[in-house]
Design a protein around this motif. Structure first.
Motif, PDB file in Angstrom:
ATOM      1  N   VAL A 184     182.739  59.920  74.302  1.00 19.36           N
ATOM      2  CA  VAL A 184     183.514  58.951  75.082  1.00 19.36           C
ATOM      3  C   VAL A 184     182.629  57.778  75.494  1.00 19.36           C
ATOM      4  N   GLY A 185     181.418  58.081  75.970  1.00 19.77           N
ATOM      5  CA  GLY A 185     180.490  57.016  76.326  1.00 19.77           C
ATOM      6  C   GLY A 185     180.173  56.106  75.152  1.00 19.77           C
ATOM      7  N   ALA A 186     180.028  56.711  73.962  1.00 20.88           N
ATOM      8  CA  ALA A 186     179.726  55.927  72.765  1.00 20.88           C
ATOM      9  C   ALA A 186     180.887  54.995  72.414  1.00 20.88           C
ATOM     10  N   LEU A 187     182.096  55.502  72.480  1.00 21.76           N
ATOM     11  CA  LEU A 187     183.267  54.671  72.182  1.00 21.76           C
ATOM     12  C   LEU A 187     183.395  53.513  73.161  1.00 21.76           C
ATOM     13  N   LEU A 188     183.190  53.801  74.429  1.00 21.88           N
ATOM     14  CA  LEU A 188     183.295  52.759  75.450  1.00 21.88           C
ATOM     15  C   LEU A 188     182.175  51.734  75.308  1.00 21.88           C
ATOM     16  N   ALA A 189     180.992  52.169  74.888  1.00 20.98           N
ATOM     17  CA  ALA A 189     179.882  51.235  74.683  1.00 20.98           C
ATOM     18  C   ALA A 189     180.171  50.293  73.520  1.00 20.98           C
ATOM     19  N   VAL A 190     180.785  50.804  72.464  1.00 23.49           N
ATOM     20  CA  VAL A 190     181.189  49.943  71.345  1.00 23.49           C
ATOM     21  C   VAL A 190     182.157  48.869  71.833  1.00 23.49           C
ATOM     22  N   ALA A 191     183.136  49.294  72.629  1.00 22.00           N
ATOM     23  CA  ALA A 191     184.088  48.330  73.183  1.00 22.00           C
ATOM     24  C   ALA A 191     183.381  47.326  74.083  1.00 22.00           C
ATOM     25  N   GLY A 192     182.442  47.798  74.914  1.00 23.75           N
ATOM     26  CA  GLY A 192     181.719  46.911  75.817  1.00 23.75           C
ATOM     27  C   GLY A 192     180.899  45.868  75.082  1.00 23.75           C
ATOM     28  N   GLY A 193     180.186  46.276  74.048  1.00 25.37           N
ATOM     29  CA  GLY A 193     179.402  45.329  73.267  1.00 25.37           C
ATOM     30  C   GLY A 193     180.271  44.318  72.554  1.00 25.37           C
ATOM     31  N   LEU A 194     181.394  44.783  72.034  1.00 20.71           N
ATOM     32  CA  LEU A 194     182.323  43.891  71.344  1.00 20.71           C
ATOM     33  C   LEU A 194     182.864  42.823  72.295  1.00 20.71           C
ATOM     34  N   LEU A 195     183.215  43.229  73.499  1.00 26.32           N
ATOM     35  CA  LEU A 195     183.795  42.291  74.459  1.00 26.32           C
ATOM     36  C   LEU A 195     182.784  41.238  74.898  1.00 26.32           C
ATOM     37  N   ASP A 196     181.532  41.640  75.097  1.00 21.90           N
ATOM     38  CA  ASP A 196     180.522  40.678  75.522  1.00 21.90           C
ATOM     39  C   ASP A 196     180.266  39.637  74.438  1.00 21.90           C
ATOM     40  N   ALA A 197     180.161  40.086  73.192  1.00 23.84           N
ATOM     41  CA  ALA A 197     179.964  39.149  72.086  1.00 23.84           C
ATOM     42  C   ALA A 197     181.183  38.238  71.924  1.00 23.84           C
ATOM     43  N   TYR A 198     182.356  38.801  72.114  1.00 21.45           N
ATOM     44  CA  TYR A 198     183.601  38.037  71.955  1.00 21.45           C
ATOM     45  C   TYR A 198     183.686  36.887  72.947  1.00 21.45           C
ATOM     46  N   THR A 199     183.475  37.173  74.232  1.00 19.83           N
ATOM     47  CA  THR A 199     183.605  36.094  75.223  1.00 19.83           C
ATOM     48  C   THR A 199     182.502  35.056  75.057  1.00 19.83           C
ATOM     49  N   TYR A 200     181.317  35.485  74.675  1.00 22.48           N
ATOM     50  CA  TYR A 200     180.220  34.534  74.523  1.00 22.48           C
ATOM     51  C   TYR A 200     180.437  33.611  73.320  1.00 22.48           C
ATOM     52  N   LEU A 201     180.901  34.170  72.211  1.00 20.59           N
ATOM     53  CA  LEU A 201     181.032  33.389  70.989  1.00 20.59           C
ATOM     54  C   LEU A 201     182.371  32.671  70.869  1.00 20.59           C
ATOM     55  N   THR A 202     183.408  33.243  71.473  1.00 25.25           N
ATOM     56  CA  THR A 202     184.764  32.723  71.255  1.00 25.25           C
ATOM     57  C   THR A 202     185.353  32.025  72.469  1.00 25.25           C
ATOM     58  N   ARG A 203     184.918  32.410  73.660  1.00 21.83           N
ATOM     59  CA  ARG A 203     185.577  31.923  74.870  1.00 21.83           C
ATOM     60  C   ARG A 203     184.648  31.111  75.776  1.00 21.83           C
ATOM     61  N   GLY A 204     183.779  30.296  75.181  1.00 22.75           N
ATOM     62  CA  GLY A 204     183.027  29.342  75.989  1.00 22.75           C
ATOM     63  C   GLY A 204     181.665  29.796  76.441  1.00 22.75           C
ATOM     64  N   ARG A 205     181.053  30.767  75.733  1.00 22.79           N
ATOM     65  CA  ARG A 205     179.692  31.226  76.040  1.00 22.79           C
ATOM     66  C   ARG A 205     179.548  31.729  77.475  1.00 22.79           C
ATOM     67  N   VAL A 206     180.477  32.563  77.865  1.00 18.82           N
ATOM     68  CA  VAL A 206     180.435  33.226  79.167  1.00 18.82           C
ATOM     69  C   VAL A 206     180.264  34.719  78.933  1.00 18.82           C
ATOM     70  N   PHE A 207     179.363  35.356  79.686  1.00 18.49           N
ATOM     71  CA  PHE A 207     179.184  36.799  79.586  1.00 18.49           C
ATOM     72  C   PHE A 207     180.237  37.492  80.448  1.00 18.49           C
ATOM     73  N   ALA A 208     180.941  38.452  79.851  1.00 20.42           N
ATOM     74  CA  ALA A 208     182.021  39.118  80.583  1.00 20.42           C
ATOM     75  C   ALA A 208     181.586  40.431  81.206  1.00 20.42           C
TER      76      ALA A 208
END
Length: 213
Positions: free
Chosen positions: A7-31
């Motif tokens: 469960v921790g591994a799955l959530l970490a994958v989601a967490g890493g994906l979200l941080d990269a997404y907001t930084y690269l796609t939504r104005g270089r902000v860390f979420a």
């Protein structure tokens, strides 16, 4: 189940994906980890760029609200026999992220607020793996704890410290994989890439539901 490594591994994958997404796609902000946003907030204040300062302040406030909401869900549904309160938290994450995928780039600020809120709910709802404190939306604490376990293993030779070291390293590795996946999907899918984070979250829901059954 909520404290198992899978469960921790799955959530970490989601967490890493979200941080990269907001930084690269939504104005270089860390979420996820708000340290970066707080530092940039301070820089903007020092340079008197008030508009940019607000842009970094709002995700921090959204993170605070997310923690409060997670605690409210816990207090309201902790004794429920029908559904575990963490399942409610993850379900809410999925719904919010699907809505974020539909937001145009003119609403990047709202997207960042929403993702910061989701990450706060997640980090507050899932705080342990096999009894040890972990974070699935940031890596600094895991890196420190993992290094501590390495030192304890080198001193004592006890395998429990080695096992914890592997867990901490595994969670951070999954976060890196998620960030790489988020970067690739952001280039391919643009703002819709956030929807991919719902996949590991839905698998997490299924694992928790199967355990309860």
């Amino acid at each position: 189940m909520s404290e198992r490594f899978r469960v921790g591994a799955l959530l970490a994958v989601a967490g890493g994906l979200l941080d990269a997404y907001t930084y690269l796609t939504r104005g270089r902000v860390f979420a996820n980890a708000q340290t970066g946003n707080i530092v940039l907030l301070g820089v903007c204040l020092a340079e008197r760029r008030w508009g940019d300062a607000v842009r970094y302040l709002v995700p921090v406030l959204a993170f605070v609200v997310g923690v409060l909401v997670a605690e409210w869900i816990k207090s309201r549904f902790k004794e429920s026999s029908a559904v575990h309160w963490r399942q409610i938290s993850v379900s809410m994450e999925v719904v919010v992220l699907l809505l974020v995928a539909l937001l145009p780039h003119t609403m990047d600020a709202l997207a960042n607020i929403s993702v910061s809120f989701v990450c706060a709910v997640q980090v507050e709802s899932f705080r342990k793996v096999h009894g040890s404190a972990f974070a699935t939306t940031m890596c600094t604490g895991n890196l420190r704890s993992g290094t501590e376990q390495l030192w304890l293993y080198l001193r004592s030779g006890q395998r429990e410290h080695l096992s914890r070291l592997v867990h901490y390293g595994g969670i951070n590795l999954c976060f890196i994989v998620g960030a790489a996946l988020g970067a690739w999907l952001s280039g391919v899918m643009g703002s819709y890439a956030v929807g991919a984070a719902c996949i590991p979250l839905l698998v997490t829901l299924l694992l928790m539901a199967s355990e309860r059954n």
